[in-house]
Enzyme design. Structure first.
Site, PDB file in Angstrom:
ATOM      1  CE  LYS A 171       2.017 -18.068  -0.091  1.00 55.89           C
ATOM      2  NZ  LYS A 171       1.265 -19.357  -0.057  1.00 55.89           N
ATOM      3  CE1 TYR A 176      -2.673  -3.154   0.735  1.00 53.96           C
ATOM      4  CE2 TYR A 176      -4.521  -1.579   0.929  1.00 53.96           C
ATOM      5  CZ  TYR A 176      -4.150  -2.825   0.633  1.00 53.96           C
ATOM      6  OH  TYR A 176      -5.021  -3.853   0.497  1.00 53.96           O
ATOM      7  CG  ASP A 204     -13.443  -6.944   2.544  1.00 50.23           C
ATOM      8  OD1 ASP A 204     -13.062  -5.797   3.471  1.00 50.23           O
ATOM      9  OD2 ASP A 204     -14.091  -6.151   1.689  1.00 50.23           O
ATOM     10  CG  ASP A 253      -1.550 -20.209   1.455  1.00 54.02           C
ATOM     11  OD1 ASP A 253      -1.075 -19.988   2.495  1.00 54.02           O
ATOM     12  OD2 ASP A 253      -1.139 -21.145   0.555  1.00 54.02           O
ATOM     13  CG  ASP A 300      -7.818  -4.404   2.219  1.00 52.80           C
ATOM     14  OD1 ASP A 300      -9.268  -4.250   2.680  1.00 52.80           O
ATOM     15  OD2 ASP A 300      -7.507  -3.581   1.340  1.00 52.80           O
TER      16      ASP A 300
HETATM   17 MG    MG Z   1     -11.203  -3.678   2.222  1.00 54.17          MG
END
Ligand code: MG
Ligand code: NAI
Length: 335
Positions: A171, A123, A232, A204, A228
């Site tokens: 990861k 980001y 969700d 994962d 992020d």
């Molecule tokens: Mg989001």
């Protein structure tokens, strides 16, 4: 105390006024100051985050941010204002709780908190395209300092909220340097908190368990991108994106922001679910202004409103009520 209010775009104009109305019921002494940001503002003024908004946010030390619409293609001069604002204010940790709420779309027994690093990773937005448009490279930045502070915050939060376990998600098998650094530093910080259990998962596998058995999670500590995505996913167990709150926190500064985006598909209809934004304001009351009493009042009023069957159309369509009717129901349960 002051609050800088940024509605942003689309449903931001509907859910933010709803949450401000609730806030003014429980904390009428907080003065509210409006500021601009977003795609619509960019199109009119050539910037998505004017300096005046940043100045107001810094002065207020508390921000309520709705959501903005960001295009999924490069636009000269445009950047996502919320990502920039988090970094500018050094609101370095994003707290994203998922807790069962009494709606048919939620899963009983889920009570987890995702602590997401908020200032770096992919980001940072350093991308370049070369090779005549055939190759694009994005930089992933992980630093010891940012990982230390977010890890410490996650463990402190685990202790203060009587939680038992922190799961570090990364990861590092594929990215042994960047994610490896995140993992090493997080495990180092964990050593100072022997009373909290620590485990780790590859992202994962973490996603698999989020779908299969979300109750295995207590606190999740992870980097920006994984946080992020996982949050969700978690939001689905909390009843949906319309119910998922978050708070970005730094040193004496905080941004209340629902997990969802600007929801252009439902904007302008007065049907958006204001719960995510209202509960984000409750997080601001609880964690930033330390007004636990008012935070609890808001959370209890939302719970009671939902428990009595009041709902917006994202929960289910029959007998659904509008954004403002739902908000008025919440307000009617506040003293
Ligand atoms: Mg989001
Ligand atoms: P979204 O979160 O806006 O919407 C996903 C789905 O959830 C849609 O069907 C939407 O109607 C529904 N939804 C979201 N919030 C809701 C609410 N309060 N009540 C009822 N239903 C709700 O994600 P999407 O569609 O991927 O992105 C739309 C725009 O939002 C994009 O431009 C994206 O860049 C932006 N976005 C902005 C964020 C922010 O400003 N913090 C975060 C995520 C996306």
């Amino acid at each position: 105390m002051k609050l800088c209010v940024i509605e942003g775009d689309a449903v931001g104009h509907e859910v933010v006024p709803a949450a401000v109305k609730v806030l003014q019921h429980v904390a009428p002494d907080i003065s509210v100051h409006s500021a601009e940001a977003g795609w619509d503002y960019f199109q009119q003024h050539g910037t998505s985050l004017p300096a005046s908004t940043i100045e107001l946010a810094i002065e207020c030390r508390a921000v309520l941010f709705g959501a903005v619409s960001s295009p999924s293609y490069p636009v000269e001069g445009y950047f996502t204002p919320i990502v920039r604002l988090r970094r500018t204010l050094q609101a370095y940790a994003n707290l994203r709780p998922t807790r069962y709420l009494p709606v048919p779309t939620a899963r009983e027994g889920v009570d987890l908190m995702i602590v997401r690093e908020n200032t770096e990773d992919l980001y940072v937005g350093h991308e370049q395209t070369t090779d005549g448009g055939r190759t694009s490279i994005a930089e992933k930045v992980i630093t010891r300092d940012a990982t230390e502070r977010v890890s410490r915050l996650a463990y402190e939060l685990a202790v203060s909220s009587q939680r038992e376990k922190v799961t570090i998600v990364h990861k590092a098998n594929v990215l042994p340097q960047s994610d490896g650094l995140f993992r090493r530093v997080a495990l180092e910080i964990a050593e100072a908190y022997p009373e909290i259990m620590t485990d780790e998962l590859l992202v994962d596998t973490a996603a698999y368990w989020m779908v299969k058995d979300p109750s295995r999670y207590d606190v999740i500590l992870t980097s920006n991108m994984y946080g992020d995505i996982l949050s969700d996913m978690a939001a689905a167990w909390g009843g949906g994106l319309g119910l998922a709150p978050s708070l970005s926190v730094g040193e004496g500064i905080a941004i209340a922001e629902p997990v969802h985006g600007s929801a252009p598909d439902i904007a302008g209809k007065g049907i958006a679910n204001p719960t995510a934004t209202i509960l984000s304001v409750a997080m601001l009351l609880r964690h930033h202004w330390r007004n636990i009493e008012a935070a609890k009042q808001v959370e209890d009023a939302v719970y009671a409103t939902l428990n009595e069957g009041n709902h917006t159309s994202d929960i289910f369509s029959s007998d659904s009520i509008s954004t403002m009717a739902f908000t008025d129901q919440v307000c009617s349960r506040l003293t």
